[in-house]
Design an enzyme around this catalytic site. Structure first.
Site, PDB file in Angstrom:
ATOM      1  N   ASP A 166       0.796  -1.109  -0.057  1.00  0.00           N
ATOM      2  CA  ASP A 166      -0.070   0.180   0.247  1.00  0.00           C
ATOM      3  C   ASP A 166       0.710   1.516   0.237  1.00  0.00           C
ATOM      4  OD1 ASP A 166      -2.040   2.503   0.829  1.00  0.00           O
ATOM      5  OD2 ASP A 166      -3.361   0.490   1.490  1.00  0.00           O
TER       6      ASP A 166
ATOM      7  N   SER B  22      -6.717   4.062  -1.114  1.00  0.00           N
ATOM      8  CA  SER B  22      -6.931   2.795  -1.130  1.00  0.00           C
ATOM      9  C   SER B  22      -8.198   1.639  -1.291  1.00  0.00           C
ATOM     10  CB  SER B  22      -6.148   2.281  -0.331  1.00  0.00           C
ATOM     11  OG  SER B  22      -4.805   2.751  -0.033  1.00  0.00           O
TER      12      SER B  22
ATOM     13  N   THR C 170      -8.015  -1.914   2.056  1.00  0.00           N
ATOM     14  CA  THR C 170      -7.116  -2.693   0.852  1.00  0.00           C
ATOM     15  C   THR C 170      -7.826  -4.087   0.913  1.00  0.00           C
ATOM     16  OG1 THR C 170      -5.680  -1.549   0.779  1.00  0.00           O
ATOM     17  CG2 THR C 170      -5.111  -3.637  -0.026  1.00  0.00           C
TER      18      THR C 170
ATOM     19  N   GLU D 245      -1.070  -8.384   1.925  1.00  0.00           N
ATOM     20  CA  GLU D 245      -0.941  -6.696   1.887  1.00  0.00           C
ATOM     21  C   GLU D 245       0.176  -6.184   3.089  1.00  0.00           C
ATOM     22  OE1 GLU D 245      -3.850  -4.105   3.576  1.00  0.00           O
ATOM     23  OE2 GLU D 245      -2.909  -1.791   2.246  1.00  0.00           O
TER      24      GLU D 245
ATOM     25  N   ASP E  17       2.325   3.039   4.006  1.00  0.00           N
ATOM     26  CA  ASP E  17       0.985   3.549   3.047  1.00  0.00           C
ATOM     27  C   ASP E  17       1.351   4.351   4.713  1.00  0.00           C
ATOM     28  OD1 ASP E  17      -1.182   5.032   2.218  1.00  0.00           O
ATOM     29  OD2 ASP E  17      -2.194   4.202   4.235  1.00  0.00           O
TER      30      ASP E  17
ATOM     31  N   HIS F  58       2.054   8.491   4.631  1.00  0.00           N
ATOM     32  CA  HIS F  58       0.841   9.275   5.457  1.00  0.00           C
ATOM     33  C   HIS F  58       2.046  10.312   7.060  1.00  0.00           C
ATOM     34  CE1 HIS F  58      -2.170   9.118   3.351  1.00  0.00           C
ATOM     35  NE2 HIS F  58      -2.602   7.984   3.729  1.00  0.00           N
TER      36      HIS F  58
ATOM     37  N   HIS G 269      -1.591   2.745  -5.060  1.00  0.00           N
ATOM     38  CA  HIS G 269      -0.919   4.078  -4.880  1.00  0.00           C
ATOM     39  C   HIS G 269       0.029   4.986  -4.679  1.00  0.00           C
ATOM     40  CE1 HIS G 269      -2.352   5.261  -0.758  1.00  0.00           C
ATOM     41  NE2 HIS G 269      -3.455   3.946  -1.395  1.00  0.00           N
TER      42      HIS G 269
HETATM   43 MG    MG Z   1      -4.589  -0.595   2.541  1.00  0.00          MG
HETATM   44 ZN    ZN Z   2      -3.311   5.857   2.723  1.00  0.00          ZN
END
Ligand code: MG
Ligand code: ZN
Length: 366
Positions: free
Chosen positions: A50, A90, A143, A257, A262, A266, A305
Site C-alpha cells: 500500500d 486505497s 485494501t 498486503e 502507506d 502518511h 498508489h
Molecule cells: Mg491498505
Molecule cells: Zn493512504
C-alpha cells in the site's frame, strides 16, 4: 529505379499481410490479453504494497543488507493509478484490482453509483478455488475489504465485517477483532464465523495449517508496527496461507498486503516506511520461494498508489548520503511499478491502467 520499385512492392505487401492479420483479430472481436503460447498459472499470489511507489521500492536497494527480493523479478510494468479522482485512495485503488471497475475514493467493492460489483475472490470461490487474504491492517481496512465486501464507504468497518462469515474466504489473517465482537449493534460475529465453519484464532499465528477455514485476528484494529514488535507475522502468515491453500486441487488466489508502508508515508516517517517496506520484501521472498518450487504459481507485486510523495534526496547536498523526504502527507498521482514472475508474467510488461491487472488475472485463471 526498377530495384527500388520492387523493394517498395515487397514492403507494401508485407504491410498488407500484417494489416490483414490485425483485422482478423478485430473482426473476431475477442481481443485476448493472453498470447497463444502463454502458459496459464494454477495459482495467483497478489502482493500489494500500500502506497509503494518506485522511491519506496528503491529504498529496499539502499536499506536492505542483502539483495532485495524485488530484484528477483524480470518482468516489470507500470500501472496508472487514477480512478474517478486523479489521485486515488486505497479503497478505489483496491476495488480496481478486485473488480476491474474504476470507482470513487472510499468505495469498497462498488461502482461509481454504489452498485456492488462481484470480486475476483467471489468469482473464484464459486469456481471452487482456495482464497486467502492477509494484511498488516485490520482485515476490514480498505485494501483487504475490497476483496470480499461491498459498501459505499471505507469507514463502515462494522458493515464490512458482516460480509466475512459468508465470504467463502478460506484464510483471513490480520487485525480487526473489535469489529467482530465489540460492535455498536452488540452482535458477536465471531459466533457467525464459527457457525460458518471457521476456526477463530486470536492469540498467535499457528505453526501449521488446519483443514478448517481460518480467521486469524491478532489485533483489535491494525497490527502493531514492525518497530512495536510485529516480528515475522507477514511472511509467516503468507507461508501458512500458501501451505493451506495449495491443498486445493483447483488452484488458489491469495492477496497479501503490506498495509503500513502507506501509514509510514502518511506520517512522513522514513524509518517507519522503510521498516514496513523491508518486511513486505521478506513476504515477497516467501511467495517467490513457494512459486519457484510449485511451478504453477504467478506472483504479482504492485501498489494501489504512492503515498507521501516520497523521495530519496541527498543529505545537505552530500551525494554520498541518502535523506528520505516527503512532499505531502497524502497520496500522489505517480505511476507505480508492477512486478510479475511465473506462468503468464509476460502479460504484465508495459504501461497500463490499474484495472488491467484485474482483467489480466481473470484471463489467466479462465
Ligand atoms: Mg491498505
Ligand atoms: Zn493512504
Amino acid at each position: 529505379m526498377k530495384i527500388k520499385f520492387s523493394i517498395l512492392t515487397i514492403l507494401l505487401s508485407v504491410s498488407i499481410i500484417s494489416t490483414s492479420c490485425v483485422s482478423v483479430n478485430v473482426k473476431d472481436n475477442t481481443v485476448s490479453h493472453v498470447p497463444q503460447e502463454s502458459k496459464k498459472p494454477k495459482n495467483i499470489i497478489l502482493l500489494i504494497g500500500d502506497g509503494m511507489g518506485l522511491s519506496q521500492v528503491s529504498a529496499a536497494i539502499y536499506y536492505k543488507n542483502a539483495k532485495p527480493n524485488f530484484e528477483r523479478f524480470n518482468t516489470i510494468g507500470l500501472s496508472k493509478t487514477s480512478s474517478n479522482e486523479l489521485i486515488t485512495d486505497s479503497a478505489a485503488g483496491a476495488t480496481v484490482f478486485s473488480t476491474g471497475v474504476k470507482t470513487y475514493n472510499g468505495a469498497i467493492g462498488v461502482d461509481k453509483d454504489t452498485i456492488p460489483v462481484p470480486t475476483i475472490v467471489e468469482h473464484l470461490v464459486k469456481r471452487g478455488y482456495g482464497t486467502g487474504l492477509v494484511a498488516t491492517s485490520a482485515i476490514q481496512h480498505a485494501t483487504p475489504a475490497s476483496f470480499y465486501a461491498h459498501v459505499k464507504s471505507r469507514s463502515m468497518y462494522e458493515e464490512i465485517t458482516e460480509f466475512a462469515p459468508k465470504s467463502g474466504v478460506n484464510f483471513f489473517a490480520g487485525g480487526g477483532l473489535k469489529f467482530f465482537n465489540k460492535r455498536k449493534d452488540g452482535k458477536d460475529l465471531l459466533v457467525s464465523m464459527k457457525d460458518n465453519g471457521y476456526e477463530v484464532i486470536t492469540d498467535k499465528l499457528p505453526k501449521s495449517p488446519s483443514e478448517k477455514n481460518q480467521l486469524i485476528l491478532l489485533a483489535e484494529n491494525g497490527m502493531p508496527k514492525m518497530s512495536e514488535g510485529r516480528g515475522d507475522f507477514l511472511p509467516n502468515a503468507t507461508k501458512l496461507a500458501m501451505e493451506k491453500l495449495s491443498k486445493n486441487e483447483n488452484g488458489f488466489f491469495l492477496m497479501v498486503e503490506g498495509s503500513q508502508i502507506d501509514w509510514g508515508g502518511h506520517n512522513n516517517e522514513g524509518d517507519y516506511l522503510i521498516e514496513e517496506l523491508l518486511d513486505f520484501d521478506k513476504a515477497i521472498g516467501v511467495a517467490l520461494d513457494f512459486a519457484a518450487k510449485n511451478g504453477e504459481t504467478l506472483v504479482i507485486v504492485t501498489a494501489d498508489h504512492e503515498t507521501g510523495g516520497f523521495t530519496l534526496a541527498s543529505k545537505d547536498g552530500d551525494y554520498n548520503k541518502i535523506n528520505p523526504v516527503f512532499s505531502t502527507t497524502g497520496h500522489s498521482g505517480t505511476m507505480v511499478p508492477v512486478f510479475a514472475k511465473g506462468p503468464g508474467a509476460e502479460l504484465f510488461n508495459g504501461i497500463y491502467e490499474n484495472n488491467e491487472i484485474y482483467f489480466k488475472m481473470m484471463e489467466l485463471l479462465k
